[in-house]
Design an enzyme around this catalytic site. Structure first.
Site, PDB file in Angstrom:
ATOM      1  N   LYS A 105       0.841  -1.206   0.000  1.00 60.66           N
ATOM      2  CA  LYS A 105       0.000   0.000   0.000  1.00 60.66           C
ATOM      3  C   LYS A 105       0.874   1.253   0.000  1.00 60.66           C
ATOM      4  CE  LYS A 105      -2.234  -1.263   3.793  1.00 60.66           C
ATOM      5  NZ  LYS A 105      -1.575  -2.561   4.061  1.00 60.66           N
ATOM      6  N   ARG A 153     -10.392   0.432   8.040  1.00 57.33           N
ATOM      7  CA  ARG A 153      -9.812  -0.857   8.376  1.00 57.33           C
ATOM      8  C   ARG A 153     -10.789  -1.761   9.127  1.00 57.33           C
ATOM      9  NH1 ARG A 153      -4.080   0.119   8.443  1.00 57.33           N
ATOM     10  NH2 ARG A 153      -2.987  -1.738   9.087  1.00 57.33           N
ATOM     11  N   ARG A 157      11.538  -5.273   5.571  1.00 61.34           N
ATOM     12  CA  ARG A 157      11.174  -3.889   5.301  1.00 61.34           C
ATOM     13  C   ARG A 157      11.931  -2.890   6.180  1.00 61.34           C
ATOM     14  NH1 ARG A 157       5.265  -1.800   5.591  1.00 61.34           N
ATOM     15  NH2 ARG A 157       5.287  -2.969   7.517  1.00 61.34           N
ATOM     16  N   ARG A 178      10.516  -0.736  11.529  1.00 62.64           N
ATOM     17  CA  ARG A 178       9.355  -0.453  12.371  1.00 62.64           C
ATOM     18  C   ARG A 178       9.266  -1.426  13.548  1.00 62.64           C
ATOM     19  NH1 ARG A 178       4.256   0.313   8.380  1.00 62.64           N
ATOM     20  NH2 ARG A 178       3.326  -1.065   9.926  1.00 62.64           N
ATOM     21  N   ARG A 221      -0.727  -9.274  13.123  1.00 60.49           N
ATOM     22  CA  ARG A 221      -1.342  -8.304  12.215  1.00 60.49           C
ATOM     23  C   ARG A 221      -2.082  -9.008  11.083  1.00 60.49           C
ATOM     24  NH1 ARG A 221       3.768  -4.976  10.941  1.00 60.49           N
ATOM     25  NH2 ARG A 221       2.477  -3.928   9.388  1.00 60.49           N
TER      26      ARG A 221
HETATM   27  P1  AP5 Z   1       4.701  -1.572   1.996  1.00 60.51           P
HETATM   28  O1  AP5 Z   1       4.435  -0.770   0.790  1.00 60.51           O
HETATM   29  O2  AP5 Z   1       5.381  -0.932   3.147  1.00 60.51           O
HETATM   30  O3  AP5 Z   1       3.380  -2.355   2.481  1.00 60.51           O
HETATM   31  P2  AP5 Z   1       2.060  -1.823   3.210  1.00 60.51           P
HETATM   32  O4  AP5 Z   1       0.915  -2.461   2.525  1.00 60.51           O
HETATM   33  O5  AP5 Z   1       2.094  -0.352   3.315  1.00 60.51           O
HETATM   34  O6  AP5 Z   1       2.253  -2.525   4.605  1.00 60.51           O
HETATM   35  P3  AP5 Z   1       2.040  -1.969   6.082  1.00 60.51           P
HETATM   36  O7  AP5 Z   1       2.767  -2.908   7.010  1.00 60.51           O
HETATM   37  O8  AP5 Z   1       2.417  -0.521   6.161  1.00 60.51           O
HETATM   38  O9  AP5 Z   1       0.560  -2.146   6.262  1.00 60.51           O
HETATM   39  P4  AP5 Z   1      -0.184  -2.162   7.572  1.00 60.51           P
HETATM   40  O10 AP5 Z   1      -1.541  -2.016   7.057  1.00 60.51           O
HETATM   41  O11 AP5 Z   1       0.059  -3.325   8.425  1.00 60.51           O
HETATM   42  O12 AP5 Z   1       0.487  -0.941   8.417  1.00 60.51           O
HETATM   43  P5  AP5 Z   1      -0.012   0.526   8.743  1.00 60.51           P
HETATM   44  O13 AP5 Z   1       1.161   1.407   8.855  1.00 60.51           O
HETATM   45  O14 AP5 Z   1      -1.117   0.920   7.847  1.00 60.51           O
HETATM   46  O15 AP5 Z   1       5.572  -2.843   1.508  1.00 60.51           O
HETATM   47  C1  AP5 Z   1       6.034  -3.821   2.424  1.00 60.51           C
HETATM   48  C2  AP5 Z   1       7.435  -4.298   2.009  1.00 60.51           C
HETATM   49  O16 AP5 Z   1       7.351  -5.023   0.780  1.00 60.51           O
HETATM   50  C3  AP5 Z   1       8.439  -3.173   1.756  1.00 60.51           C
HETATM   51  O17 AP5 Z   1       9.685  -3.603   2.196  1.00 60.51           O
HETATM   52  C4  AP5 Z   1       8.421  -3.005   0.237  1.00 60.51           C
HETATM   53  O18 AP5 Z   1       9.674  -2.551  -0.217  1.00 60.51           O
HETATM   54  C5  AP5 Z   1       8.123  -4.401  -0.252  1.00 60.51           C
HETATM   55  N1  AP5 Z   1       7.275  -4.429  -1.453  1.00 60.51           N
HETATM   56  C6  AP5 Z   1       6.224  -3.634  -1.738  1.00 60.51           C
HETATM   57  N2  AP5 Z   1       5.667  -3.969  -2.925  1.00 60.51           N
HETATM   58  C7  AP5 Z   1       6.374  -5.027  -3.388  1.00 60.51           C
HETATM   59  C8  AP5 Z   1       6.265  -5.852  -4.558  1.00 60.51           C
HETATM   60  N3  AP5 Z   1       5.313  -5.607  -5.489  1.00 60.51           N
HETATM   61  N4  AP5 Z   1       7.148  -6.855  -4.702  1.00 60.51           N
HETATM   62  C9  AP5 Z   1       8.130  -7.088  -3.760  1.00 60.51           C
HETATM   63  N5  AP5 Z   1       8.275  -6.348  -2.642  1.00 60.51           N
HETATM   64  C10 AP5 Z   1       7.408  -5.333  -2.449  1.00 60.51           C
HETATM   65  O19 AP5 Z   1      -0.635   0.332  10.193  1.00 60.51           O
HETATM   66  C11 AP5 Z   1       0.183   0.041  11.303  1.00 60.51           C
HETATM   67  C12 AP5 Z   1      -0.655  -0.023  12.558  1.00 60.51           C
HETATM   68  O20 AP5 Z   1      -1.284   1.239  12.795  1.00 60.51           O
HETATM   69  C13 AP5 Z   1      -1.800  -1.029  12.554  1.00 60.51           C
HETATM   70  O21 AP5 Z   1      -1.364  -2.329  12.918  1.00 60.51           O
HETATM   71  C14 AP5 Z   1      -2.745  -0.399  13.577  1.00 60.51           C
HETATM   72  O22 AP5 Z   1      -2.312  -0.678  14.888  1.00 60.51           O
HETATM   73  C15 AP5 Z   1      -2.591   1.079  13.332  1.00 60.51           C
HETATM   74  N6  AP5 Z   1      -3.588   1.617  12.372  1.00 60.51           N
HETATM   75  C16 AP5 Z   1      -3.319   2.201  11.176  1.00 60.51           C
HETATM   76  N7  AP5 Z   1      -4.456   2.567  10.546  1.00 60.51           N
HETATM   77  C17 AP5 Z   1      -5.475   2.188  11.376  1.00 60.51           C
HETATM   78  C18 AP5 Z   1      -6.885   2.265  11.291  1.00 60.51           C
HETATM   79  N8  AP5 Z   1      -7.502   2.788  10.210  1.00 60.51           N
HETATM   80  N9  AP5 Z   1      -7.611   1.753  12.306  1.00 60.51           N
HETATM   81  C19 AP5 Z   1      -7.022   1.217  13.388  1.00 60.51           C
HETATM   82  N10 AP5 Z   1      -5.698   1.099  13.543  1.00 60.51           N
HETATM   83  C20 AP5 Z   1      -4.917   1.579  12.544  1.00 60.51           C
HETATM   84 MG    MG Z   2       2.179   1.038   4.919  1.00 59.84          MG
END
Ligand code: AP5
Ligand code: MG
Ligand code: ZN
Length: 215
Positions: free
Chosen positions: A14, A89, A128, A161, A172
């Protein structure tokens, strides 16, 4: 005006795709995860509360999320559109946001679901690294920054992270399955959902997204 939601499991890409989409379509990238991490870094009360949940891989309670995002999208820098990464989410958040948009005579343009099987997600997450300043994601093996530990874009510190340990990542995934994946059905019913294959190379994933969003 594009109002796009990026849906997908942890590590689906994402953040990776959001950076590109925001640049190409000139819309604002809003990542709730990045907002919470910024608050944690600054030691705000919101950050302190969010950290309790994030470090365990749990979702931050809905009541701390909805108003935050709804206030954010009303700001001037969202006038040309926005891209929500990590929100909604839960079904509660999705319903709350739909209601909010409706009250403003508005609706989402599209929900992009980045589909990736769980077995290829874990190595992505463990490897990552992220820029502490601008949030740009890297990967130690597949997408390292040009200079180790330094962001290519802004020169910020590239770090791991706190929630990217194997144990927390497994948690997660479970939280995603239980609380977030019902949104696939929710947005299919409302006719907003478009799926993209997130297992491909990032350039190919982006090409697929551009086809859906239009040139
Ligand atoms: P990356 O692009 O970083 O993936 P991502 O989908 O952004 O993954 P996240 O871990 O950020 O998602 P998340 O939803 O768990 O975390 P968030 O910060 O939103 O890519 C991942 C890796 O793969 C990277 O190393 C990249 O280089 C590699 N990659 C990418 N694309 C690739 C490809 N095509 N091929 C190969 N490699 C690739 O949330 C964190 C926490 O915040 C949650 O757990 C929760 O506690 C809280 N939170 C956030 N939003 C909410 C909400 N709306 N409600 C409640 N809690 C929330
Ligand atoms: Mg992310
Ligand atoms: Zn950076």
């Amino acid at each position: 005006m594009n109002k796009v939601v990026l849906l997908g499991p942890p590590g689906a890409g994402k953040g990776t795709q959001a950076t590109r989409i925001a640049a190409k379509y000139n819309i604002l990238h809003i990542s709730t995860g990045d907002i919470f991490r910024k608050n944690i870094k600054e030691g705000t009360p919101l950050g302190t509360k969010a950290k309790e949940y994030m470090d365990k891989g749990l979702l931050v309670p809905d009541e701390l999320v909805c108003d935050l995002v709804e206030d954010r999208v009303m700001k001037e820098d969202c006038a040309n559109g926005y891209l929500l990464d990590g929100f909604p989410r839960t079904v509660f958040q999705a319903e709350h946001f739909d209601k909010f948009l409706k009250e403003h005579g508005d609706e989402l343009t599209m929900v992009l679901d980045i589909e990736v099987a769980e077995d290829i997600l874990l190595p992505r997450m463990i490897g990552r690294r992220v820029c502490r300043n601008c949030g740009k994601p890297y990967h130690v093996i597949t997408m390292p920054p040009a200079k180790e530990g330094v962001c290519d874009v802004c020169g910020g510190e590239v770090y791991q992270r706190a929630d990217d340990t194997e144990e927390t990542v497994m948690n997660r995934f479970k939280v995603y399955k239980d609380q977030t994946s019902p949104l696939i059905e929710y947005y299919t019913v409302s006719g907003k959902l478009k799926a993209v294959d997130g297992a491909k190379d990032p350039d190919d994933v982006f090409a697929g997204i551009c086809e859906l969003l239009g040139e």
